[in-house]
Design a protein around this motif. Structure first.
Motif, PDB file in Angstrom:
ATOM      1  N   ARG A  59       0.838  -1.209   0.000  1.00 55.94           N
ATOM      2  CA  ARG A  59       0.000   0.000   0.000  1.00 55.94           C
ATOM      3  C   ARG A  59       0.869   1.254   0.000  1.00 55.94           C
ATOM      4  NH1 ARG A  59      -3.190  -3.084   3.681  1.00 55.94           N
ATOM      5  NH2 ARG A  59      -2.242  -1.988   5.434  1.00 55.94           N
ATOM      6  N   ALA A  60       1.990   1.221   0.717  1.00 54.84           N
ATOM      7  CA  ALA A  60       2.920   2.360   0.704  1.00 54.84           C
ATOM      8  C   ALA A  60       3.538   2.526  -0.678  1.00 54.84           C
ATOM      9  CB  ALA A  60       4.005   2.157   1.757  1.00 54.84           C
ATOM     10  N   ARG A  61       3.816   1.417  -1.348  1.00 47.88           N
ATOM     11  CA  ARG A  61       4.372   1.494  -2.707  1.00 47.88           C
ATOM     12  C   ARG A  61       3.369   2.127  -3.664  1.00 47.88           C
ATOM     13  NH1 ARG A  61       7.048  -3.528  -6.101  1.00 47.88           N
ATOM     14  NH2 ARG A  61       7.776  -2.258  -7.835  1.00 47.88           N
ATOM     15  N   VAL A  62       2.101   1.798  -3.511  1.00 50.67           N
ATOM     16  CA  VAL A  62       1.061   2.404  -4.347  1.00 50.67           C
ATOM     17  C   VAL A  62       0.972   3.895  -4.055  1.00 50.67           C
ATOM     18  CG1 VAL A  62      -1.427   2.473  -4.785  1.00 50.67           C
ATOM     19  CG2 VAL A  62      -0.258   0.277  -4.614  1.00 50.67           C
ATOM     20  N   ALA A  63       1.061   4.282  -2.791  1.00 51.26           N
ATOM     21  CA  ALA A  63       0.969   5.695  -2.419  1.00 51.26           C
ATOM     22  C   ALA A  63       2.160   6.488  -2.953  1.00 51.26           C
ATOM     23  CB  ALA A  63       0.893   5.831  -0.899  1.00 51.26           C
ATOM     24  N   ARG A  64       3.345   5.863  -3.044  1.00 48.52           N
ATOM     25  CA  ARG A  64       4.543   6.536  -3.558  1.00 48.52           C
ATOM     26  C   ARG A  64       4.543   6.660  -5.076  1.00 48.52           C
ATOM     27  NH1 ARG A  64       7.451   2.885  -0.258  1.00 48.52           N
ATOM     28  NH2 ARG A  64       7.997   1.760  -2.147  1.00 48.52           N
ATOM     29  N   ALA A  65       3.745   5.865  -5.739  1.00 48.28           N
ATOM     30  CA  ALA A  65       3.747   5.851  -7.202  1.00 48.28           C
ATOM     31  C   ALA A  65       3.243   7.175  -7.762  1.00 48.28           C
ATOM     32  CB  ALA A  65       2.866   4.711  -7.710  1.00 48.28           C
ATOM     33  N   ALA A  66       3.620   7.418  -9.007  1.00 46.30           N
ATOM     34  CA  ALA A  66       3.135   8.618  -9.685  1.00 46.30           C
ATOM     35  C   ALA A  66       1.610   8.557  -9.766  1.00 46.30           C
ATOM     36  CB  ALA A  66       3.739   8.694 -11.080  1.00 46.30           C
ATOM     37  N   PRO A  67       0.944   9.717  -9.655  1.00 44.12           N
ATOM     38  CA  PRO A  67      -0.527   9.700  -9.643  1.00 44.12           C
ATOM     39  C   PRO A  67      -1.161   8.981 -10.824  1.00 44.12           C
ATOM     40  CG  PRO A  67       0.280  11.854  -9.024  1.00 44.12           C
ATOM     41  CD  PRO A  67       1.483  11.059  -9.445  1.00 44.12           C
ATOM     42  N   GLY A  68      -0.570   9.059 -11.996  1.00 44.05           N
ATOM     43  CA  GLY A  68      -1.137   8.394 -13.162  1.00 44.05           C
ATOM     44  C   GLY A  68      -0.909   6.892 -13.179  1.00 44.05           C
ATOM     45  N   ASP A  69       0.040   6.425 -12.372  1.00 41.82           N
ATOM     46  CA  ASP A  69       0.390   5.006 -12.350  1.00 41.82           C
ATOM     47  C   ASP A  69      -0.186   4.249 -11.159  1.00 41.82           C
ATOM     48  OD1 ASP A  69       1.833   5.134 -14.672  1.00 41.82           O
ATOM     49  OD2 ASP A  69       3.781   5.327 -13.694  1.00 41.82           O
ATOM     50  N   ARG A  70      -0.855   4.925 -10.251  1.00 40.72           N
ATOM     51  CA  ARG A  70      -1.296   4.269  -9.011  1.00 40.72           C
ATOM     52  C   ARG A  70      -2.234   3.097  -9.254  1.00 40.72           C
ATOM     53  NH1 ARG A  70      -1.834   9.660  -5.455  1.00 40.72           N
ATOM     54  NH2 ARG A  70       0.396   9.853  -5.058  1.00 40.72           N
ATOM     55  N   ASP A  71      -3.179   3.263 -10.138  1.00 38.02           N
ATOM     56  CA  ASP A  71      -4.110   2.158 -10.429  1.00 38.02           C
ATOM     57  C   ASP A  71      -3.380   0.980 -11.060  1.00 38.02           C
ATOM     58  OD1 ASP A  71      -6.301   3.474  -9.391  1.00 38.02           O
ATOM     59  OD2 ASP A  71      -6.895   4.324 -11.327  1.00 38.02           O
ATOM     60  N   ASP A  72      -2.437   1.280 -11.954  1.00 39.86           N
ATOM     61  CA  ASP A  72      -1.683   0.215 -12.602  1.00 39.86           C
ATOM     62  C   ASP A  72      -0.792  -0.523 -11.611  1.00 39.86           C
ATOM     63  OD1 ASP A  72      -2.810   0.860 -15.035  1.00 39.86           O
ATOM     64  OD2 ASP A  72      -1.155   2.186 -15.617  1.00 39.86           O
ATOM     65  N   VAL A  73      -0.156   0.213 -10.698  1.00 35.18           N
ATOM     66  CA  VAL A  73       0.697  -0.420  -9.690  1.00 35.18           C
ATOM     67  C   VAL A  73      -0.143  -1.310  -8.781  1.00 35.18           C
ATOM     68  CG1 VAL A  73       2.178   0.017  -7.680  1.00 35.18           C
ATOM     69  CG2 VAL A  73       2.470   1.374  -9.757  1.00 35.18           C
ATOM     70  N   ARG A  74      -1.297  -0.810  -8.346  1.00 33.86           N
ATOM     71  CA  ARG A  74      -2.183  -1.609  -7.487  1.00 33.86           C
ATOM     72  C   ARG A  74      -2.631  -2.872  -8.215  1.00 33.86           C
ATOM     73  NH1 ARG A  74      -5.675   1.987  -6.462  1.00 33.86           N
ATOM     74  NH2 ARG A  74      -4.859   2.630  -4.457  1.00 33.86           N
ATOM     75  N   TYR A  75      -3.035  -2.732  -9.475  1.00 33.75           N
ATOM     76  CA  TYR A  75      -3.470  -3.888 -10.261  1.00 33.75           C
ATOM     77  C   TYR A  75      -2.342  -4.908 -10.387  1.00 33.75           C
ATOM     78  CZ  TYR A  75      -4.476  -6.757 -14.308  1.00 33.75           C
ATOM     79  OH  TYR A  75      -4.642  -7.831 -15.140  1.00 33.75           O
ATOM     80  N   CYS A  76      -1.146  -4.441 -10.706  1.00 30.53           N
ATOM     81  CA  CYS A  76      -0.026  -5.363 -10.918  1.00 30.53           C
ATOM     82  C   CYS A  76       0.371  -6.078  -9.628  1.00 30.53           C
ATOM     83  CB  CYS A  76       1.173  -4.616 -11.494  1.00 30.53           C
ATOM     84  SG  CYS A  76       0.911  -4.069 -13.203  1.00 30.53           S
TER      85      CYS A  76
END
Length: 112
Positions: free
Chosen positions: A30-47
């Motif tokens: 969850r911290a990794r998703v929060a650190r991700a770029a705003p446009g990539d957050r959904d993709d990071v969570r999905y992956c």
């Protein structure tokens, strides 16, 4: 023959129960998703969710395959359990590595 029926029943049961288990992200993910770029957050969570789900599925399939191979090879109970455990470990690693394909690999590499 009784061991074969038991192994087959256990494999069928785990395949039916596995989808019912909810896959959630750990606090680290969850911290990794929060650190991700705003446009990539959904993709990071999905992956990350896809990687966890596929690792779990690979574990179940690998364990069933290893135990099945142990039964077919005519191994003792201990050898069959060992083959199932080895299959579970291999299935976990393979499932985790194949999850999401190249697109997820690029997204997760871009957002460490």
């Amino acid at each position: 023959m009784r061991i074969a029926k038991l192994a087959a029943g256990l494999a069928a049961l785990t395949l039916m129960v596995e989808p019912a288990i909810a896959v959630t992200l750990s606090s680290k993910d969850r911290a990794r998703v929060a650190r991700a770029a705003p446009g990539d957050r959904d993709d990071v969570r999905y992956c990350l969710l896809k990687r966890k789900k596929d690792a779990r599925k690979g574990t179940v399939i690998g364990a069933a395959g290893g135990a099945g191979a142990g039964v077919i090879a005519g191994g003792s109970v201990g050898e069959t359990l060992l083959a199932g455990a080895a299959g579970a470990v291999a299935g976990n690693l393979i499932g985790k590595g194949q999850a999401g394909g190249d697109a997820c690999d690029r997204v997760l590499k871009r957002n460490p």
